[in-house]
Design an enzyme around this catalytic site. Structure first.
Site, PDB file in Angstrom:
ATOM      1  N   LYS A 186     -80.892 -78.683 -38.211  1.00  0.00           N
ATOM      2  CA  LYS A 186     -81.676 -77.809 -39.082  1.00  0.00           C
ATOM      3  C   LYS A 186     -80.767 -77.045 -40.036  1.00  0.00           C
ATOM      4  CE  LYS A 186     -85.206 -75.667 -40.826  1.00  0.00           C
ATOM      5  NZ  LYS A 186     -86.168 -74.830 -40.085  1.00  0.00           N
ATOM      6  N   LYS A 229     -80.796 -66.072 -43.852  1.00  0.00           N
ATOM      7  CA  LYS A 229     -80.531 -66.089 -42.408  1.00  0.00           C
ATOM      8  C   LYS A 229     -80.068 -67.477 -41.978  1.00  0.00           C
ATOM      9  CE  LYS A 229     -83.473 -67.323 -39.528  1.00  0.00           C
ATOM     10  NZ  LYS A 229     -84.598 -67.665 -38.633  1.00  0.00           N
TER      11      LYS A 229
END
Length: 309
Positions: free
Chosen positions: A176, A244
Site C-alpha cells: 500500500k 500520513k
C-alpha cells in the site's frame, strides 16, 4: 460450515468501513459491528449487521475481527481499553485483520506483540476509495502467512475485486505504501501539467481529456479529472491522509535503507499543503499550492515548483 453461519467482527464504520461491512452482509456473513459514532452503528444495523455495545462484545462473539480505522494508534486503543478487544475473559478473537493504511514497520511490531497473547495479525490495506468500497471492487493487499490468509480470504473476497497475498505480515502495508507513492507522484505530475497548460493558454479540461485517451491515462486521472479541471478541491480523499501515507513510505525507505528522491520531493509538497492549512481539502489541492495562490509556505517549495508570474 455454510457461509451464512460464519461470523466476523467489524470495527470502524466510516465512509469506507460501512459499505465494506455491508458487502460482507450481502455475501451472507453474520457481521457483528461496532463504531464510536452512534449514527454509523445504526446505519450498519439497518444494513443487516448485528451491533455491539463495545469492542469486547465483538471479540467475545467471533474469532476473526476486522478493523477499518485511520491508523494503528486507533487500533491499539481498541485493543487495550477496559472494554477493548483483548478484555473479555472468554475471548473468541484469535485473528485481527487490519485493513486501514498503516506503517509496515509498526504493524510488524504489533504482530509480534499480539502473538504472545494468542492473536494472529493480518494486514490487508485497500485501494479503490469509497466507490470501490461501495461496489465491492477494492484492491486488497495482504500480509500474512498462508494459513491465516486462507482463513480470512472469503471475507476479503466479499469486499474486494482483487485480493493478493504479498508476503508475510507487513507486506500488505508495504504494498500500500508503494501504491500511495505512485498515487501521490501521479497527482503532482497531473497538477504540474495543468499548471503548465494554464500558463500556456490551454483549455485544461481538454488537456485532461487528451491525456486520458493516451499513455498518460490512469485511474488517478479518471478520479481527479473534475477536481483538477474545475479547481474543485472538495475532499474525496483528504490531502492530510495522503501525507500520513507518505510518512509510511519514508518509514519503509529508512527501514530498507533505500533512497527515494521522488518520494522525498512529493512528501515535501504535501507537508507544505498541510502547513498551509489545506490538509482537509482533496489531495488534488496540491495544484493550488503549485499555483502559488497561498501566501504561507509557497516560497519554501524547492526551485522546480516555483512559477514565474
Amino acid at each position: 460450515m455454510t457461509v451464512a453461519s460464519q461470523t466476523v467482527g467489524f470495527l470502524g464504520l466510516g465512509a469506507m468501513g460501512l459499505p465494506m461491512a455491508t458487502n460482507l452482509v450481502k455475501a451472507g456473513f453474520d457481521v457483528i459491528a461496532w463504531n464510536r459514532s452512534r449514527p454509523a452503528l445504526e446505519a450498519a444495523g439497518a444494513a443487516g449487521c448485528r451491533t455491539a455495545a463495545d469492542p469486547a462484545e465483538v471479540a467475545a462473539a467471533t474469532s476473526v475481527v476486522i478493523t477499518m480505522l485511520p491508523d494503528l494508534p486507533q487500533v491499539e486503543a481498541l485493543l487495550q481499553a477496559g472494554d477493548g478487544l483483548l478484555a473479555p475473559p472468554g475471548r473468541a478473537m484469535d485473528t485481527l485483520v487490519v485493513m486501514g493504511t498503516v506503517s509496515p514497520v509498526r504493524v510488524r511490531a504489533l504482530a509480534g506483540d499480539l502473538t504472545a497473547r494468542g492473536v494472529t495479525v493480518v494486514d490487508a490495506p485497500v485501494s479503490g476509495g469509497v466507490t470501490g468500497a461501495a461496489q465491492g471492487t477494492l484492491s486488497v493487499m495482504v500480509g500474512a502467512e498462508p494459513a491465516p490468509y486462507d482463513r480470512v480470504l472469503p471475507y476479503l473476497e466479499a469486499m474486494g475485486g482483487t485480493v493478493r497475498r504479498m508476503g508475510g505480515v507487513g507486506a500488505g502495508s508495504l504494498t500500500k505504501a508503494c501504491n500511495q507513492l505512485v498515487v501521490a507522484g501521479t497527482l503532482v505530475s497531473l497538477a504540474e501539467a495543468v499548471l503548465l497548460a494554464e500558463r500556456g493558454g490551454l483549455d485544461t479540461e481538454a488537456l485532461l481529456d487528451v491525456l486520458a485517451g493516451g499513455l498518460a491515462r490512469s485511474e488517478v486521472l479518471t478520479q481527479k479529472h473534475h477536481h483538477l479541471s474545475h479547481s474543485d478541491f472538495t475532499a474525496s480523499g483528504p490531502a492530510r491522509y495522503l501525507l500520513k501515507d507518505l510518512g509510511f513510505v519514508q518509514d519503509s525507505a529508512d527501514d530498507e535503507r533505500v533512497s527515494l528522491p521522488l518520494a522525498d520531493t512529493v512528501t515535501g509538497l504535501y507537508r507544505a499543503v498541510e502547513d498551509q492549512g489545506l490538509g482537509e481539502y482533496d489531495n488534488s489541492v496540491v495544484l493550488r499550492l503549485l499555483r502559488g495562490a497561498e501566501p504561507a509556505g509557497a516560497r519554501e517549495i524547492p526551485h522546480p515548483y516555483h512559477t514565474k508570474g
